[in-house]
Each structure stands twice: as C-alpha cells, then as structure tokens.
Design a protein around this motif. Structure first.
Motif, PDB file in Angstrom:
ATOM      1  N   THR A 128      -1.068 -95.235  80.392  1.00  9.84           N
ATOM      2  CA  THR A 128      -2.185 -94.484  79.832  1.00  9.84           C
ATOM      3  C   THR A 128      -3.483 -95.248  80.051  1.00  9.84           C
ATOM      4  OG1 THR A 128      -1.994 -95.524  77.649  1.00  9.84           O
ATOM      5  CG2 THR A 128      -0.683 -93.523  78.030  1.00  9.84           C
ATOM      6  N   ALA A 130      -5.454 -96.189  77.683  1.00  8.84           N
ATOM      7  CA  ALA A 130      -5.475 -97.266  76.687  1.00  8.84           C
ATOM      8  C   ALA A 130      -4.640 -98.452  77.160  1.00  8.84           C
ATOM      9  CB  ALA A 130      -4.972 -96.754  75.350  1.00  8.84           C
ATOM     10  N   SER A 198     -11.118-102.005  68.974  1.00 11.39           N
ATOM     11  CA  SER A 198      -9.861-101.870  68.222  1.00 11.39           C
ATOM     12  C   SER A 198      -9.994-100.933  67.028  1.00 11.39           C
ATOM     13  CB  SER A 198      -9.399-103.249  67.736  1.00 11.39           C
ATOM     14  OG  SER A 198     -10.311-103.781  66.796  1.00 11.39           O
ATOM     15  N   ASP A 201     -12.670 -94.627  67.178  1.00 12.21           N
ATOM     16  CA  ASP A 201     -11.976 -93.369  66.925  1.00 12.21           C
ATOM     17  C   ASP A 201     -12.027 -92.493  68.176  1.00 12.21           C
ATOM     18  OD1 ASP A 201     -10.688 -91.256  65.791  1.00 12.21           O
ATOM     19  OD2 ASP A 201     -12.421 -90.536  64.642  1.00 12.21           O
ATOM     20  N   PRO A 203      -9.236 -90.195  70.864  1.00 13.83           N
ATOM     21  CA  PRO A 203      -7.860 -89.700  71.029  1.00 13.83           C
ATOM     22  C   PRO A 203      -7.015 -90.574  71.952  1.00 13.83           C
ATOM     23  CG  PRO A 203      -9.459 -87.906  71.229  1.00 13.83           C
ATOM     24  CD  PRO A 203     -10.242 -89.177  71.188  1.00 13.83           C
ATOM     25  N   ILE A 204      -7.684 -91.237  72.920  1.00 18.16           N
ATOM     26  CA  ILE A 204      -6.904 -92.028  73.881  1.00 18.16           C
ATOM     27  C   ILE A 204      -6.373 -93.315  73.261  1.00 18.16           C
ATOM     28  CG2 ILE A 204      -8.145 -91.095  75.870  1.00 18.16           C
ATOM     29  CD1 ILE A 204      -9.747 -93.715  75.951  1.00 18.16           C
ATOM     30  N   VAL A 205      -6.951 -93.748  72.128  1.00 20.68           N
ATOM     31  CA  VAL A 205      -6.531 -95.001  71.490  1.00 20.68           C
ATOM     32  C   VAL A 205      -5.663 -94.656  70.280  1.00 20.68           C
ATOM     33  CG1 VAL A 205      -7.277 -97.149  70.415  1.00 20.68           C
ATOM     34  CG2 VAL A 205      -8.656 -96.131  72.241  1.00 20.68           C
ATOM     35  N   THR A 206      -4.347 -94.823  70.432  1.00 20.08           N
ATOM     36  CA  THR A 206      -3.422 -94.555  69.332  1.00 20.08           C
ATOM     37  C   THR A 206      -3.406 -95.737  68.362  1.00 20.08           C
ATOM     38  OG1 THR A 206      -1.528 -95.528  70.474  1.00 20.08           O
ATOM     39  CG2 THR A 206      -2.007 -93.201  70.918  1.00 20.08           C
ATOM     40  N   GLU A 207      -2.696 -95.581  67.240  1.00 16.36           N
ATOM     41  CA  GLU A 207      -2.603 -96.664  66.267  1.00 16.36           C
ATOM     42  C   GLU A 207      -1.921 -97.890  66.870  1.00 16.36           C
ATOM     43  OE1 GLU A 207      -3.165 -98.863  62.988  1.00 16.36           O
ATOM     44  OE2 GLU A 207      -4.025 -96.901  63.425  1.00 16.36           O
ATOM     45  N   THR A 208      -0.890 -97.647  67.686  1.00 20.06           N
ATOM     46  CA  THR A 208      -0.204 -98.767  68.346  1.00 20.06           C
ATOM     47  C   THR A 208      -1.151 -99.491  69.303  1.00 20.06           C
ATOM     48  OG1 THR A 208       1.909 -97.596  68.226  1.00 20.06           O
ATOM     49  CG2 THR A 208       1.749 -99.410  69.791  1.00 20.06           C
ATOM     50  N   ASP A 209      -1.927 -98.705  70.064  1.00 24.95           N
ATOM     51  CA  ASP A 209      -2.908 -99.311  70.966  1.00 24.95           C
ATOM     52  C   ASP A 209      -3.938-100.113  70.181  1.00 24.95           C
ATOM     53  OD1 ASP A 209      -1.756 -98.145  73.253  1.00 24.95           O
ATOM     54  OD2 ASP A 209      -2.848 -96.279  72.916  1.00 24.95           O
TER      55      ASP A 209
END
Length: 313
Positions: A128, A130, A198, A201, A203-209
């Motif tokens: 991805t 990210a 980090s 906000d 969409p491409i950056v998930t919580e895991t990312d």
C-alpha cells in the motif's frame, strides 16, 4: 522521463505501465523523478494541483508533513551516502501521496529509494501507499541511527584521549561538531514531521500503519536527543582541550616571567659596566671581570631566594 514508474498490485507484484496516466490499474502507481529532469515541471504542473506541484519542484526543502485536500505533501531527509560527499549533506526526498499514486522527486541519489526500487523489481513491493512510506522512512531512519552511532563512538574516543594530558586536540573535532549541527538542523523538523505523519487523519493511514509510523518517529526523536547530548559532550571536549592549552601557556608565561625577574638586574649591571667612559671601577684590576661575574652569580642566587621567600617559586 521519470527514473522509474511502476504499477503496484495487491500481491506485491509490479509492472512498468505502457501508458502515461497519473494512476493505473494496480493498488497504486509510483512515479520517481530527478529534480533536474527538464520535463518534470510541465508534467507536475499539468497533472497535479498547484501547491503539491510547487512542493515537488522546490530546489531547497526542509522536512515537512502537510495535508492538502485528500493528499499528503511529505518532505524527508536522509544521510548522504553518495561517493565523495559528506554524510551530513543530507539528501532530500519530495513526495506527493494521494490515494492510488505516489510521486517521489530527488535531487541527489537517495539509496533508500534505490533499495525500494530493487524490491519492487524483485516483485516484493510494499502493498500500500502507507507501506511504501513506512519502508522509505524506516530505511532513512536506520541510516540516521547508524551515522549518530558513528559520531557517538568518535566522541567516546575523544573523551578517552582526555585522560592523557599530552594528547593534542583532534584535528577532526571541529568537523565532527559541524556535522552534529548540520544533522540536527534537519532531524529536528523531521522528527516533528514524522510525529505529524503518525497522527494524521487520512484513509490511506490505518491504525496499524500509524503505530508503525509512531515507532519510527520515536526512533528519530531518540536520534535527535542523542545529537543534543553529543553536541554538549563535544563542546566539553573542546573546552577541556582549550583549558589545557591555557594552562600550558600560563605555565610557560610564568616560567618566562621568573627568568626575566632574575635576569633583569643582571642585564642592568652588564649594561652599566659596559659603558665606555672614564672612571669605571675595576678597569685596571686584572680580577675585575671575575669579580663582576661572581657578583652577578651571587645576585642571581639572592633573587632566587627572594622569589622563594615571597612564594613566587
């Protein structure tokens, strides 16, 4: 022409596209350009919004992380590993990330991007956008940590040399101090940019990312704190050497002052008895010169005792 362009698919495979569209059929399309490319300005101006296009084309940059509509403007710095160049002349990466496209622009060769290019060619690309950012930031941060560790070991060597008073000032100490200053100049804003990245906000950056990016930001923060400590330690080393030089100069000046104090009256006597006019005592005496020399030795001894009595020796 770009240095490279790839369509990255969900399984990590990659293919060089046969069209010139900004995006492709894969998860994302990666465009990688050299800033000196004469076609880059027109290409970016015609395909991107004005602000991201301008950010990619800036000749001088500092680390930053800014949202622009649904995309991300990201500038980062890395250790310069190019042959014949200093590591502290940090190389820059300009990035625009939006949904299914990543555009990277560099002025000097960035080895971290070259490594990512090789893993893309090996069909093991980041899955991805990210993940691509994490791969790039991770490689840049690792090289920063290696350089900081090298300077730290060099500083320990300087500090160990202080135990020997005869050790001269290391010739490369000023260059090391300048290197720390240059590295910190870019790593402080890079730390802030990664902290912002980090917590951003998108969409491409998930919580895991975000968790992975926070860890990389933390590693950069540690590197900056270590540089702060190294700067102070190098100043202390410089100050200790300067103090040692001042002590030696003081000792030498003191010794010269004592010698001058003893020989000042002797110089007066030799000057007085060297006057070539009539009436000088001892001219007709065969022992005159010997008596004068003995008197001068006695006077020197007396001056020594006087200085000793006043505890100047």
């Amino acid at each position: 022409m770009p240095i490279c362009v790839f369509d990255i698919f969900p399984d990590g495979t990659a293919k060089v596209p046969d069209d010139a569209a900004l995006t492709g059929p894969g998860t994302y399309r990666w465009w990688h350009y050299d800033l000196s490319d004469p076609d880059l300005a027109d290409w970016a101006t015609n395909r991107l919004p004005a602000i991201p296009a301008g950010a990619l084309l800036q000749p001088e940059t500092r680390p930053r992380c800014d949202l622009y509509e649904e995309g991300l403007i990201l500038n980062l710095r890395g250790i310069n590993l190019n042959a014949g160049q200093h590591a502290d002349q940090m190389v820059s990466v300009r990035m625009w990330v939006e949904g299914n496209v990543i555009i990277t622009v560099r002025l000097r060769r960035v080895f971290a991007l070259d490594e990512i290019r090789q893993i893309v060619i090996a069909q093991a690309a980041p899955l991805t956008t990210a993940a691509f950012i994490e791969a790039l930031v991770g490689r840049l941060t690792a090289r920063v940590q290696d350089e900081v560790m090298r300077i730290s070991k060099l500083t320990e060597f300087y500090e160990a040399d202080l135990e020997n008073d005869t050790t001269p000032l290391p010739k490369d100490l000023p260059a090391t101090r300048r290197s720390v200053i240059k590295l910190r100049r870019y790593l402080e804003p890079q730390k802030n940019a990664l902290v912002t990245l980090s917590t951003i906000d998108l969409p491409i950056v998930t919580e895991t990312d975000a968790l992975k990016l926070r860890e990389l930001a933390n590693r950069t923060t540690i590197a900056v704190e270590e540089l702060d400590a190294l700067q102070e330690r190098l100043i202390a080393v410089q100050d200790d050497h300067d103090l040692d030089v001042a002590r030696r100069q003081a000792r030498n000046g003191y010794a010269l002052s004592i010698v001058a104090a003893i020989f000042l009256p002797l110089g007066f006597l030799t000057g007085l008895f060297g006057v070539n006019i009539g009436g000088m005592p001892g001219i007709e005496n065969a022992w005159g010169f010997a008596i004068l020399c003995i008197s001068m030795v006695g006077l020197a001894g007396l001056m020594y005792l006087v200085l000793k009595a006043f505890r100047w020796l």
